[in-house]
Design an enzyme around this catalytic site. Structure first.
Site, PDB file in Angstrom:
ATOM      1  N   ALA B  95       0.818  -1.221   0.000  1.00 41.85           N
ATOM      2  CA  ALA B  95       0.000   0.000   0.000  1.00 41.85           C
ATOM      3  C   ALA B  95       0.851   1.269   0.000  1.00 41.85           C
ATOM      4  O   ALA B  95       0.377   2.332  -0.374  1.00 41.85           O
ATOM      5  CB  ALA B  95      -0.919  -0.003   1.222  1.00 41.85           C
ATOM      6  N   LYS B  96       2.097   1.151   0.446  1.00 39.80           N
ATOM      7  CA  LYS B  96       3.013   2.288   0.527  1.00 39.80           C
ATOM      8  C   LYS B  96       2.351   3.488   1.184  1.00 39.80           C
ATOM      9  O   LYS B  96       2.471   4.605   0.716  1.00 39.80           O
ATOM     10  CB  LYS B  96       3.578   2.616  -0.859  1.00 39.80           C
ATOM     11  N   ARG B  97       1.679   3.242   2.301  1.00 42.05           N
ATOM     12  CA  ARG B  97       1.005   4.295   3.031  1.00 42.05           C
ATOM     13  C   ARG B  97       1.990   5.049   3.923  1.00 42.05           C
ATOM     14  O   ARG B  97       3.144   4.617   4.094  1.00 42.05           O
ATOM     15  CB  ARG B  97      -0.124   3.713   3.886  1.00 42.05           C
TER      16      ARG B  97
END
Lengths: 270, 270
Positions: B95-97
């Site tokens: 998700a690379k949040r």
């Protein structure tokens, strides 16, 4: 929306206020919980009561994602409501996304085309090919994290990289990207003294400034060091406005809080 | 899932393969488009055909988010299917949040509690208070972007910060975070020569390595410079496996591709 249209709204309303729709079921008035979609009903009431005082709305996507499918439906209804009823307002998907190439394009399509947001916030760590896919969309705006307002910003953003602070390197590198005229930047208000440094690198870009109010930044400082000829600022307030009251009058109280900020902005703009 | 359970799976299957479920309606076999939920049906078939050859699945969330509500439903069904039928598999929400404090906690809850992923990928730019909220979840893993496999990685990640490359500063700083034992790291396979440097800083952590196959990294190099006593690697392949064929035999062809990689891994592990 074009930058010119945004600037025209700012001048018309004498406001550069952005309202953060960080809608949390634990904080909204309890009478709304009976509604079928309490998140949307809350947003709708806040928007109807405050749209004349601000120029932008910024839902933080985490708040919607946290409620799963239900949250995404509420977000979708909120952006459609804004675009249908108040198309003059600038909309920001505060998503802090970032991935490579084609994958970034997917995020861009989700926010720019499917949901029709005007802009989205993006993390810069993966560099050029993670940012340019967003910049390729015409009249859409990519708001790059530069200097954030949290404590963790000190971990990397202000450390020296190639002789200058990382956030400056991010600014300087980003203006070399293709379609960089579609860039705006997140700059934490609690670092107002950094603003004049930032303006040397990006004199004309819009800055999205969180952290005024609850996080303690000074609106006067932000304006003094950050405003440019076309104002070039969107100052965000979330909790201080949307949770001004937990009672049935929450929307009126939100409008009252927004009006206070708008009055300060009007004064500064004179 | 605990790290020990993951390591046990790797030894049992003689595989450290992670399969990327980057499911794209334009690339999946056309006969699936007749199904009510083509994304899920594709994932289910791939999972059923390959689960014995890999130890992890990694849906890149952008692919699901791009399809709106429909995409989130497909993602939800996919993770539930995995957790119900193959609970021994490690699951990664790519998700690379990254956001601050309470907002990060919301992303963490969405992926760790609601969807019950074992891990999520996170961007480091906002620092400590954007990462620690994820680390607070027991037996859940936070996979921090360190050195990515794209060209844009050169923009910032390998530039010198305080005398060392930014990605090293990220590694060194991150191990001081609370509950840092829950950290893993994304390290691009195309930078295999960097791996020995990275292992000096984080000898024991798991590395998620994308970029083998389509992106050109060498599995041998990754193992030679990146493996530790408990293997400590998850090597991801997406397109090379899931799109091995566009015909009705797509799942068997995917298994064939996965088997090739697993055989190489088995050989390396001996």
């Amino acid at each position: 929306m074009t930058t010119e249209e945004l600037v025209a709204q700012i001048r018309l309303k004498k406001s550069f206020l952005c309202i953060g729709l960080d809608t949390d079921l634990e904080k909204i008035p309890s009478h709304l919980l009976k509604e079928e979609d309490p998140i949307f009903e809350f947003n709708k009431a806040i928007i109807d009561a405050t749209h004349h005082l601000c120029v932008a709305y910024k839902p933080n996507i985490a708040f919607y994602e946290a409620y799963g499918i239900k949250g995404w439906i509420a977000l979708d209804k909120t952006i459609k409501y804004l675009n249908t009823n108040y198309p003059e307002l600038f909309t920001i998907a505060d998503a802090k996304r970032g991935d490579i190439g084609n994958t970034s394009t997917r995020y861009a399509k989700a926010f720019f085309e499917d949901m029709e947001f005007d802009s989205v916030t993006i993390a810069p760590y993966m560099g050029k090919d993670s940012v340019e896919p967003f910049l390729a969309f015409k009249n859409k705006h990519t708001i790059l994290l530069a200097l954030t307002s949290n404590k963790g910003a000190y971990d990397f953003q202000i450390k020296l990289i190639s002789g200058k602070e990382l956030y400056k390197e991010v600014l300087e590198t980003s203006i070399t990207y293709e379609n960089s005229e579609n860039l705006m930047y997140v700059v934490g208000a609690t670092k107002a003294t950094f603003l004049s440094e930032i303006r040397k690198i990006i004199p004309n870009s819009f800055l999205l400034v969180p952290g005024v109010g609850a996080q303690g930044g000074s609106l006067e400082d932000v304006y003094k060091y950050g405003a440019n000829k076309q104002i070039g600022l969107l100052v965000n307030s979330s909790r201080g406005i949307i949770y001004a009251s937990k009672d049935e009058d929450f929307a009126q109280k939100a409008a009252k809080s927004a009006l206070q900020l708008q009055k300060q902005m009007k004064k500064l703009m004179h």
